[in-house]
Design an enzyme around this catalytic site. Structure first.
Site, PDB file in Angstrom:
ATOM      1  N   ASP A 162       0.751  -1.379   0.273  1.00  0.00           N
ATOM      2  CA  ASP A 162      -0.137   0.007   0.011  1.00  0.00           C
ATOM      3  C   ASP A 162       0.519   1.242  -0.132  1.00  0.00           C
ATOM      4  O   ASP A 162       2.207   1.640   0.702  1.00  0.00           O
ATOM      5  CB  ASP A 162      -0.909  -0.099   1.463  1.00  0.00           C
ATOM      6  N   GLU A 194       1.660   0.146  -4.394  1.00  0.00           N
ATOM      7  CA  GLU A 194       1.038   1.477  -5.046  1.00  0.00           C
ATOM      8  C   GLU A 194       1.524   2.105  -5.361  1.00  0.00           C
ATOM      9  O   GLU A 194       2.335   2.305  -3.609  1.00  0.00           O
ATOM     10  CB  GLU A 194      -0.190   0.835  -4.224  1.00  0.00           C
TER      11      GLU A 194
END
Length: 581
Positions: free
Chosen positions: A244, A281
């Site tokens: 993330d 990400e």
């Protein structure tokens, strides 16, 4: 059983295990570490007291039976007998499916999700990407406020349920990817600062003080995150990790944390004989993230490509707010650029950021599968005011065009759960904070955020209302009836074509050729012998494909192959996939 904990600034550390307390001793070989022996078995409850403070859960807890604030529990991973003979499934040629355990089924558990895996097998996806599973407050939430980075959220079923899920997925030939959060921890149950310098004021993030990756004590902190990642891959046989928001990992050291992590994961892949991978990400548009370590990069194996999403979304919806602004100026040109170059912002000016952004990809050394392409994700749906999916914003034909663009693009395609049948349910932002003040702060913050964009306060779903989560659960009666069944057949056909036609998994990013007509709103691209055409306009369009004979492989609306003039006549808001022979 031996217990150990890193607490470098402590004067004393005590272990409480099954109600018995004993003092730990300093480890003479590892500065800052404490260790000791105690009677324990699988399920034993334990915690640590630093300098006679409260008994806190283990920073490396494998299980939190009573939630983030409770005691830890011993987990004996050797007790589980794996059934599946699994040699792994690598990323090239993959089709990913992003899944949130808490809303994939009304039950919201790993076992209930496992009961629906056959749907994914029939759909044709290759990997299930689970949103974060670490413990967080309450029962329901997105999972990005987790703590205890070795543990599994107990309401989902805990460690044993995750093993059962992975086992059943592997038995059906599905790989499993797990979303992990290293850039911050949730506010509830985050006791790491009581043990050591896990955070630093040297850098700041949207969530407060940054994780300590480069200040004093950061060697152990970096190892904490690396070992957590390896535990998912080793103990649960996960095949890959989605990292993330890596742009929020502030690290000024010469060897970046991501490089350390990718090196460790590659070493584990060699040790286990299974292909393992990392997907970042990243908001950086920096090719170094996915460039090999040997070539001077960080060695992450792939990344989400938001630029592709933004180009598709603006082309279909016409939305131009926020980060969509630059894409919306000429959506088809933006889409053509991402299809052929990966990034849209590759050193160009970003009005959203007020500066130039990104760097060009070297298409000669970046394989197309290293970029993930998608028209919907949990972020892009859930961070809208009402969590409305693409199918709620555009016509069925335009949604079919989005599917065609995603599933025939050069990139590794990823779907968000329910997208494959144009789910009528929204996917909204929901929480279950047990702290009333925190719950109210989140509620007010959400309403304030969207009020700035003209939304009325009463129109913003209350994240703490259980109905918000309930509305976000998939309705499994939909796939069996129209119009959802037609959409599902379309997705199945496109995914099957991707598996059947080698041109659609060609790793050469430079091999994609694009043409478009801005006024007529059509775009076509070529990948080897495959031709893909989408007509985003309301009127039929004649798209020139050349006089080479072609055969229709899939079409949203009935079309004829190009005639002698080489023109493909595509109905309004429709998509076609052909092969030239």
């Amino acid at each position: 059983m031996q217990f150990e904990v890193w607490a470098p600034e402590a004067g004393s550390v005590k272990l409480q295990c099954d109600g018995v307390t004993c003092a730990l001793e300093r480890d003479p070989e590892r500065p800052g570490w404490w260790r000791g022996e105690a009677e324990a078995r699988d399920g034993s409850r334990y915690g640590f007291s630093v300098d006679d403070g409260p008994v806190l859960p283990d920073p490396r807890s494998r299980r939190q039976p009573d939630g983030p604030d409770g005691l830890s529990a011993v987990v004996d991973h050797g007790r589980y007998t794996w059934r599946a003979e699994w040699s792994g499934r690598s990323l090239p040629g993959a089709v990913l499916y992003e899944l949130h355990v808490g809303t994939y089924t009304p039950e919201g558990t790993l076992d209930a999700a496992a009961d629906r895996l056959e749907h994914l097998v029939e759909l044709g996806v290759t990997h299930v990407e689970l949103m974060p599973l670490c413990p967080f407050p309450g029962r329901h939430g997105w999972g990005y406020e987790g703590v205890s980075l070795w543990a599994v959220h107990e309401p989902y079923g805990g460690p044993e349920a995750l093993k059962r899920f992975v086992d059943r997925a592997h038995e059906r030939g599905l790989g499993v990817v797990l979303d992990v959060v290293h850039n911050h921890l949730g506010p509830t149950g985050n006791y790491l600062p009581s043990f050591g310098p896990y955070f630093t004021d040297t850098h700041h993030t949207p969530w407060g003080a940054a994780v300590n990756l480069d200040a004093p004590g950061s060697d152990e902190v970096r190892d904490y995150f690396v070992q957590s990642a390896l535990a998912w891959l080793r103990d649960y046989r996960i095949d890959g990790l989605r990292l993330d928001a890596v742009h929020a990992l502030a690290d000024t050291r010469a060897c970046h944390f991501l490089e350390d992590l990718s090196r460790a994961v590659d070493a584990l892949a060699t040790e286990t004989g299974r292909p393992l991978f990392l997907i970042a990400e990243s908001d950086l548009n920096d090719p170094r993230v996915i460039t090999s370590r040997a070539a001077g990069g960080l060695g992450v194996h792939a990344q989400w490509n938001d630029d592709f999403h933004h180009a598709v979304h603006t082309a279909l919806t016409g939305e131009a707010q926020g980060y969509y602004a630059d894409f919306a100026q000429d959506p088809l040109a933006a889409l053509a650029k991402t299809l052929t170059g990966g990034y849209f912002h590759d050193g160009t000016y970003s009005s959203f950021r007020g500066r130039r952004h990104g760097r060009p990809l070297d298409r000669s050394r970046t394989a197309a599968h290293q970029l993930l392409g998608y028209s919907q994700t949990h972020d892009q749906i859930g961070n809208r005011a009402q969590g409305d999916r693409l199918a709620a914003l555009v016509s069925p034909g335009l949604a079919a065009c989005a599917a065609a663009l995603t599933l025939t693009s050069p990139f590794t395609p990823m779907l968000f759960m329910g997208e494959e049948w144009a789910a009528g349910t929204p996917w909204q932002f929901f929480t279950d904070h047990t702290d009333p003040e925190l719950a109210d702060a989140v509620r007010r913050g959400r309403r304030r955020e969207f009020a700035a964009h003209g939304w009325r306060e009463e129109d913003i779903p209350d994240p703490q209302d259980p109905a918000t989560r309930d509305r976000s659960c998939l309705d499994w009666s939909e796939p069996g009836r129209e119009p959802h069944a037609r959409v599902l057949d379309w997705y199945r056909r496109l995914i099957a074509l991707r598996h059947e036609r080698p041109d659609l998994t060609d790793p050469d990013l430079a091999g994609t050729k694009v043409a478009y007509d801005r006024a007529a709103r059509w775009l076509a691209f070529r990948r080897g012998d495959i031709r893909v055409a989408v007509n985003l306009g309301p009127e039929p369009a004649a798209i020139p494909l050349g006089t080479r004979p072609a055969r229709v492989l899939a079409a949203w609306e009935p079309v004829e192959a190009p005639g002698a003039d080489g023109a493909l006549r595509v109905p309004g808001e429709s998509a076609v996939v052909l092969v030239q022979e």
